[in-house]
Design an enzyme around this catalytic site. Structure first.
Site: not given
Ligand code: UTP
Ligand code: MG
Length: 523
Positions: A329, A331, A447
């Protein structure tokens, strides 16, 4: 301090068993105690063991990876380490457990619950492996540097399959054990070719060592191979990879006899709005998101945000900030230097993006920080955010130069996506199956998170990940600094005050840790 009077003494209230749990009932499973017999003596050790168990504590007879507190009396830290090494034959850099003085035990018995560790409870030790030339590997992921250059992919891939299976089976202990083992191997600057290479490596339990040994000898791990073939693993993995589906729901559907997405689609199962969107755009959402796509989405969001707040800062976080070329995803973190200006921004931005025909699904969650009283570490934060699905025009992606070469990062590809936030009412733009085939766009999970400026550094640190890096930062803060860290703040429990930070560097400094840049947080 003697708990068990060798001579008759006044009754210590900590010894009282009144109101204790029935024997065998473990009330505090997260804490595992190992009592060191040296200088304590076997009868006193037995007594203390029984006392603690009656009070609902978990006391282990042997030193093991599930031990979190090694309790000793009148020993130095060095003596305890030496003894553990002799008893177990395992190098002490493997132990992540805290070495604590009997005072922690006595006070916890008195309180009827495990107390937070304070510096005065901890035995001072130099954990340097002075006898070898090998630099000891730190047990917490936040103390190590882990880049994307994984020199032990064969081993970590197998351990990650076992971790994933444990997660799909809701076995958090096993999930963590395999994840920690995989993570520590990722941080090694060398390729492991024999078991002896792992002498100074912490966080490797018996099961993980067995897996590694088998791969080093046979080139493969039979347990991981069997799992990949198994119908249960395959089905749960696929169900849990649907946006909005957690492991409990995936398991429930499996137990109800469902095996494929088509069966799920034609079943009478009641789906949440999030799951409906997840199923509708499934084929797109399982495709890895490229860095070029993530950059483009950040630019689109930034342009829209700037319509409302021209000086707002829009940052790509998550795996892409750690240098990954692919992710599941996108972020994005948004803030504005004048605190308060960001209030209500998420609603304006989503409504503008919807008007531009960019939003396929959205679920806006308003900021709930002020209703949130607890200073405790929590898994999720209370920022205003939107869990969304963007409609990304393929043409736009083709027209922009990827910021870096799109080298395949197999670990990031087709990772299962799981939203841990449960189900919320969201809005979905519906498309027909025919339209889906001819479409010139790709659905991408995004997100968007809005943080007030005063919490921005903490939000950036929290949303950059990796998951294990964040977990270990929080654990480290709690166990070693008596502080509570989350994505909003750092609270010093000793001084009873919040520690402000304008940058991530300041947060690491508050925690007494060396600064680790995002590219080295791929734990
Ligand atoms: P992600 O699940 O997107 O992981 O959350 P990522 O490391 O980006 O991996 P991929 O590539 O998308 O699979 C990003 C970071 O945001 C935090 C977590 O610490 C995670 O490492 N997070 C995620 C939160 O703090 N709250 C949430 O609701 C979701
Ligand atoms: Mg991510």
């Amino acid at each position: 301090m003697a708990l068990v009077p060798r001579k008759k003494k006044r009754k210590d209230p900590a010894l009282s068993l009144d109101g204790d749990a029935p024997v065998g009932v473990v009330k505090f499973s997260e804490v595992g105690i190992f009592l060191v017999e040296r200088k304590m003596g076997s009868s006193r050790r037995s007594f203390l063991t029984e006392l603690a168990r009656k009070k609902g504590f978990r006391v282990e007879e042997q030193m093991s990876e599930s031990v979190t507190h090694v309790v000793s009396e009148n020993n130095t830290g060095h003596e305890v380490l030496e003894l553990l090494e002799k008893q177990t034959g395992i190098c002490t850099t493997e132990f992540t457990a805290a070495l604590v003085d009997i005072t922690w035990f006595t006070e916890s018995m008195g309180a009827g619950k495990p107390l937070e560790l304070e510096n005065r409870h901890l035995l001072q030790v130099k954990r340097a492996a002075a006898r070898t030339n090998v630099v000891p590997i730190a047990p917490y992921a936040c103390q190590r540097r882990t880049t994307l250059d994984n020199k032990n992919r064969l081993l970590t891939d197998a351990l990650e399959i076992l971790a994933e299976n444990a997660e799909l089976s809701a076995n958090e202990g096993r999930y963590l054990a395999f994840t920690r083992a995989s993570s520590v191997l990722k941080s090694l600057p060398y390729n492991v070719t024999k078991m002896d290479d792992l002498r100074e490596v912490p966080n490797l339990g018996d099961h993980s060592r067995k897996v590694i040994k088998e791969i080093l000898e046979d080139g493969t791990c039979s347990e991981a191979q069997n799992l990949i073939q198994s119908e249960r693993f395959q089905t749960l993995k696929q169900f849990a990879s649907i946006f909005g589906v957690g492991v409990k729901t995936a398991d429930k559907w499996f137990r109800e006899g469902l095996r494929t997405l088509d069966e799920l689609r034609s079943s009478k199962v009641k789906l949440t709005k999030e799951q409906e969107a997840g199923l509708l755009y499934y084929e797109d959402l399982i495709k890895p998101v490229t860095k070029a796509e993530a950059d483009l989405i950040r630019q689109i969001v930034e342009a829209t945000v700037h319509r409302f707040l021209s000086a707002a800062v829009v940052t790509l976080t998550g795996g892409f900030r750690r240098g990954k070329e692919y992710g599941h995803d996108v972020d994005i973190l948004i803030t504005h230097q004048e605190e308060g200006k960001e209030e209500g921004l998420i609603f304006q931005v989503i409504s503008s993006l919807t008007a531009q025909d960019i939003i396929l699904y959205d679920d806006i969650i308003d900021n709930s920080y002020h209703e949130w009283k607890s200073k405790e570490t929590e898994k999720f934060d209370h920022f205003a955010k939107c869990l969304s699905i963007f409609k990304l025009q393929k043409e736009m992606v083709n027209n922009i130069e990827p910021s870096r070469s799109c080298r395949k990062d197999s670990s990031a590809e087709n990772e299962p996506r799981r939203s841990g936030l449960g189900s919320h009412a969201g809005t979905i733009q519906l498309i027909t199956a025919a339209a889906a085939k001819e479409k010139n766009w790709k659905a991408v999970r995004v997100d968007l998170v809005v943080a007030p400026y005063g919490q921005y550094a903490y939000a950036l640190l929290g949303w950059t990940g990796s998951r294990l890096f964040e977990r270990d930062l929080r654990r480290y803060a709690k166990h070693f600094k008596h502080m509570s860290l989350n994505s909003h703040s750092l609270f010093d429990n000793k001084q009873s005050k919040f520690l402000p930070a304008a940058t991530e560097e300041e947060i690491f400094a508050h925690l007494g840790l060396d600064y680790i840049p995002p590219q080295e947080r791929n734990a």
